[in-house]
Design an enzyme around this catalytic site. Sequence first.
Site, PDB file in Angstrom:
ATOM      1  N   TYR A 154     -25.800   6.538 -40.801  1.00  0.00           N
ATOM      2  CA  TYR A 154     -24.811   5.442 -41.842  1.00  0.00           C
ATOM      3  C   TYR A 154     -25.046   5.080 -42.764  1.00  0.00           C
ATOM      4  O   TYR A 154     -23.954   4.984 -43.579  1.00  0.00           O
ATOM      5  CB  TYR A 154     -25.103   4.588 -40.320  1.00  0.00           C
ATOM      6  CG  TYR A 154     -23.985   3.110 -39.748  1.00  0.00           C
ATOM      7  CD1 TYR A 154     -22.644   3.059 -40.085  1.00  0.00           C
ATOM      8  CD2 TYR A 154     -24.161   1.857 -41.188  1.00  0.00           C
ATOM      9  CE1 TYR A 154     -22.049   2.181 -39.958  1.00  0.00           C
ATOM     10  CE2 TYR A 154     -23.680   0.704 -41.354  1.00  0.00           C
ATOM     11  CZ  TYR A 154     -22.592   0.869 -41.059  1.00  0.00           C
ATOM     12  OH  TYR A 154     -21.155  -0.388 -41.075  1.00  0.00           O
ATOM     13  N   LYS A 158     -22.342   4.984 -45.543  1.00  0.00           N
ATOM     14  CA  LYS A 158     -22.111   3.840 -46.700  1.00  0.00           C
ATOM     15  C   LYS A 158     -21.569   3.065 -47.966  1.00  0.00           C
ATOM     16  O   LYS A 158     -21.620   3.118 -48.912  1.00  0.00           O
ATOM     17  CB  LYS A 158     -22.229   2.212 -45.522  1.00  0.00           C
ATOM     18  CG  LYS A 158     -21.555   2.538 -44.325  1.00  0.00           C
ATOM     19  CD  LYS A 158     -20.457   2.176 -43.819  1.00  0.00           C
ATOM     20  CE  LYS A 158     -19.323   1.808 -42.596  1.00  0.00           C
ATOM     21  NZ  LYS A 158     -18.223   1.746 -42.718  1.00  0.00           N
TER      22      LYS A 158
END
Length: 250
Positions: A154, A158
């Site tokens: 993640y 991002k």
Amino acid sequence: MTDTPHRFADRTVVVTGAGSGIGRATAVRLHAEGATVVATDVVADRLADLAAALGGDRLRVVAGDVADAGTIDRVVAAADGRLDGLANVAGIMDGFLPAGEVDDDTWDRVIRVNLTAPLRLVRATLPLLLDGGGAVVNVASEAAFRGSAAGAAYTASKHGVVGLTKNIAFMYGPQGVRANVVAPGPVATNIGGQMRSGLAAERVGPVMQTAGLVVAQPESLAAAIVWLLSDESANVNGAVLPSDGGWSVV
């Protein structure tokens, strides 16, 4: 948040992850401000609920996984030759798995949904956005700025969203397409943030507990996204806007 009626009249905007959370709040607000919304989500029932709530002929729903090329093709077709904005909101978490624990399936899936899908959607919709000028808003996270907000997949995805957005802004800004990022902190959504790692619980848990984090409502994030899609932010390109209750200053 106060809607601005007619701000998006005669405009068409794609919203991914529109069935719940930030995506739904964004779709609802755009619709309230006059936009025709192409709403996509992986859960068809959520889109049916959205359609029932909004009604009318300014909502076009596309059920499907944004990581699949076929879904992207149907989204572009639903725009029907006109597109003024794209909000890449859909995203998934990674169980907070650190690099030494993350499995290939989790890594690949998170990168596909969170980073590859936004790239593919931008690539597919650019001809329409360039035709009349338009705006892209990609949703990142506080995990785009730090290593203590999520797991390896993640966090990497991002960080990648920010880099992708800045490159789009640089490459296509002179041709009339703006691209910006909204970076939420904790938000009351169903994205799912269960920790599947003892190491993550040990390392990330105390950060979450001591940072004094504010859990925002999806409508607060929608307000920032819609503003960046609107002409009111016409001079904003390549920016990263934290909407995190102040987490970025901790």
